[in-house]
Structures are given as structure tokens and as C-alpha cells.
Design an enzyme around this catalytic site. Sequence first.
Site, PDB file in Angstrom:
ATOM      1  N   GLN A   1      10.327   6.804  -5.528  1.00 32.62           N
ATOM      2  CA  GLN A   1       9.001   7.301  -5.154  1.00 32.62           C
ATOM      3  C   GLN A   1       8.449   8.224  -6.234  1.00 32.62           C
ATOM      4  OE1 GLN A   1       7.310   6.387  -2.521  1.00 32.62           O
ATOM      5  NE2 GLN A   1       5.607   7.841  -2.502  1.00 32.62           N
ATOM      6  N   LEU A   2       9.289   9.083  -6.782  1.00 34.39           N
ATOM      7  CA  LEU A   2       8.835  10.016  -7.812  1.00 34.39           C
ATOM      8  C   LEU A   2       8.582   9.331  -9.151  1.00 34.39           C
ATOM      9  CD1 LEU A   2      11.111  13.056  -6.931  1.00 34.39           C
ATOM     10  CD2 LEU A   2       8.622  12.907  -6.654  1.00 34.39           C
TER      11      LEU A   2
ATOM     12  N   GLY B   1      32.562  -1.695   5.955  1.00 35.03           N
ATOM     13  CA  GLY B   1      32.376  -1.151   7.305  1.00 35.03           C
ATOM     14  C   GLY B   1      30.967  -0.606   7.446  1.00 35.03           C
TER      15      GLY B   1
ATOM     16  N   GLU C   1      34.714 -13.062   6.727  1.00 35.76           N
ATOM     17  CA  GLU C   1      34.265 -14.412   7.057  1.00 35.76           C
ATOM     18  C   GLU C   1      32.862 -14.336   7.638  1.00 35.76           C
ATOM     19  OE1 GLU C   1      38.811 -15.887   8.177  1.00 35.76           O
ATOM     20  OE2 GLU C   1      37.203 -16.101   9.671  1.00 35.76           O
TER      21      GLU C   1
ATOM     22  N   ALA D   1      33.279 -12.750  10.890  1.00 32.05           N
ATOM     23  CA  ALA D   1      34.211 -11.609  10.987  1.00 32.05           C
ATOM     24  C   ALA D   1      34.054 -10.748   9.752  1.00 32.05           C
ATOM     25  CB  ALA D   1      35.645 -12.092  11.126  1.00 32.05           C
ATOM     26  N   GLY D   2      33.222  -9.716   9.885  1.00 38.06           N
ATOM     27  CA  GLY D   2      33.033  -8.782   8.778  1.00 38.06           C
ATOM     28  C   GLY D   2      33.765  -7.488   9.078  1.00 38.06           C
TER      29      GLY D   2
ATOM     30  N   ALA E   1      44.427  -8.467  16.315  1.00 35.58           N
ATOM     31  CA  ALA E   1      44.864  -7.787  15.092  1.00 35.58           C
ATOM     32  C   ALA E   1      46.344  -7.991  14.820  1.00 35.58           C
ATOM     33  CB  ALA E   1      44.552  -6.297  15.199  1.00 35.58           C
TER      34      ALA E   1
ATOM     35  N   GLU F   1      27.177   1.934  11.405  1.00 35.56           N
ATOM     36  CA  GLU F   1      27.332   2.071  12.849  1.00 35.56           C
ATOM     37  C   GLU F   1      28.804   1.965  13.264  1.00 35.56           C
ATOM     38  OE1 GLU F   1      23.310   0.780  11.700  1.00 35.56           O
ATOM     39  OE2 GLU F   1      25.316   0.021  11.231  1.00 35.56           O
TER      40      GLU F   1
ATOM     41  N   GLU G   1      39.099   2.039   0.143  1.00 36.01           N
ATOM     42  CA  GLU G   1      37.779   1.532  -0.243  1.00 36.01           C
ATOM     43  C   GLU G   1      36.680   2.499   0.184  1.00 36.01           C
ATOM     44  OE1 GLU G   1      34.884  -2.364   0.524  1.00 36.01           O
ATOM     45  OE2 GLU G   1      36.963  -2.369   1.254  1.00 36.01           O
TER      46      GLU G   1
END
Length: 396
Positions: free
Chosen positions: A355-356, A383, A145, A148-149, A197, A386, A261
Amino acid sequence: MTSRANADMPEAGFRLNDPVFVGEELVMLRDQVRRFVEKEVTPNGEAWEREGKIPREMFRKLGDMGLLGMQHEEAYGGTQMGSLASVVFGEELSRSTFGGFTAAVTVHTDMSASHITRVGTPDQKARFLPDIISGTTVCAIGVTEAGAGSDVAGIRTRAVRDGDDWIINGTKMFITNGVYGKVVVLGARTDGIEAGARGISLFIVPTDTPGFNVTTKLEKHGWLCSDTAELSFEDMRVPGENLLGEMNRGFHAIMQGFEHERLMIGAFCAGEGAKAIELTLDYVRTRRAFGKSIWDQQATRQRLADLASKVAMIRALTYQTAAAKDAGQPVSRETAMIKSVGPEILHDVVHGCLQLHGGSGYMRGTPIERMTRDARILRIGGGATEVMLEEVAKRM
């Protein structure tokens, strides 16, 4: 590779041997998926990117090949091949260079419908799984949401009992397959917010249910060919028989799904990283500068060697963890490690490869430019890095 006989022979580009515990069946699976990608995805992916949609025909073709049922029971049309098979599948899809295609397919196969197999009743499995496995019905997972991730316990979409039914109100955000999918496995709060939860349940929701709305088809930075939606639910009535698993036990089921996942994201990082290096090797060996090929510059060789070594390491951890999961061992710490490190490695790989490529790598329409955009979401979805580092720390 197509057989053990040539497993240790060098191949063109950057392709790693399968681990010794990957049997002939999975080697054949890899070949099958690779042929499908080369025939069906690579020639058409650019058109899908422009349309913002993958033809439903692609899901049906994958279903006809038996590739959508590897997480599901044979009784309902699946093949029950386990986590290693899913990793092989995800890795080969990722080599297509179209991250949106990989996301849409694996959300369907591994991140949404798999909940029905894990905690569904025999009646729910019989009603929903055959069409999901055949590719006739495309499935999504509705957890995230706007507020709420990674913090799943904070979801506010509410389900209230009304006789034999549930009335659901709320919103979901960033839902892959949410625009064109037919079924959403939906997380909703069945107890007060103070329950955290412990107050979340799952529901199976067909998208033609009255009160189900696609509020917005979202425009993204990458993964352009996968559809992503903001959804809203207004007094949406869901039959009690569509409650998936135990009431107020949905958080536990969602965490099981996240664990798988995160393993799949390791497969994506391995496949995309190897393909980016392969494309870059082809480029630097033919592009000349200062009187010689870019490959002949020591700095180029060492940069690619460093990136290739990191891809090999995250691939090894992913395969080892999948094998441990299939053997029944706990892998929560390892999947959190994969999710925290793998996307960071892939970020370095695709940016180093761009970059290459020089100026050509910055142009729309080149695979490496697209892969650089597509890779960015993997540091967030499933997720954030961090959050995953904290998950690792809690298990040390």
C-alpha cells in the site's frame, strides 16, 4: 552484523539484533548465508521465477558450503547444528525476497530429509544422506493429498505388503520439489482407513522407481521458482528396506516434522517481514507527495512502526522457541502459536508495505508485489491458521 562488538549499533534499513543466546558461530552462519543470497539468489531469482525451476547447481553450491546438513549427523556429512541454526538459515534465505527459493531449499533441508535422520536406520542414512547433504540429490516430503491436507490422518495412498516389498498406489498433491527432486519421503496407509492416525507409515522413494509418476507440474499463485507437483503411484514396488521408521508409526514422525516446519515458518515470517519493511523504508524516504516525502507523513511512520513491532515480536517468539527446542523442552504449543500468528502478521506487513508503495507496488517485477503473492501460502501450508488455533486451544 558481523561481531558482538557492533551488535547494538544501528544498521541501515530494518535489521534486528540477534538474541543474546545466539553465539558467534551462528552470527558467522548468518553472514555466510546473507553473502550467498546477495551473490547467487538476488541477481538470478527473476529468471528462476520465469523458468519455474531453481538450477540444481544452487543446491550443490549450498552443499559445498556445508549448509544442507545442519539437521544431520556428522557421520554422514552433516554438522548437527540444531534448531537455532535452522532458524537463522531460514530467516536469511527469506530476506532474498524469493519465497519459492526459500521453500525449495528448506523443504530439502528441514522438512523431508530430516525424517531420515530422526527415524532412519544406519543403512538408510548411509545410502541416502551423503548425496542429500551434498546437494547432489534433492529431497521432497509427500504427505498432502487432494482430500487430506491439514488432516494427515485422512490420507488414502495405500501400501500393501508383497513378500519383502511394498506395493504403493495413490496420489499426492502440492508436493514441493516433486517435479525435479530425486527422493520423496512418502506417507502411505499401511492399515485400514478405520485405523486413522495409527495406520500410517513412511517410505523412502527414489523418483525413478517404476510406477512413480509426476502427473502435473502445478502452476501457483506465488513461489513461482519452486517446482510443485501432483504425483501418482501405480503399483509402485518399494523394497521393504525403504520403510522409514516403525510400521504404522508414521503419523507421529510426520507430526514431529510439522513441529519443526512451523518453527521454520516463523523464521520465514521474520525474514520476509523485515525485508519488506526495509524495502518500504527506502521507498517512502525518497518518494514525495504533497510537498514532502511519504516518510514525513505521520500516518506512514506510525504504520511502519506498528508493522515493525509485530515482526520483532514473532521473531522473538521464534528464536525463544528454537532455543527451548534445542534444550529439549516441549514446544508443540509454541510452534502452533508461531504458525497461527506469524503468517497473519506477515500478511499484514506485506500488504501494508505494498500500500505504501502505491501503484508501483502493484507492478509485476517489483519485490514487494512478489513478496505479497509468496506470503499468502504461509497461512495455509504446514497447517492452516484455523487448524493451528485449535492446536493452541487444545494445549491451554
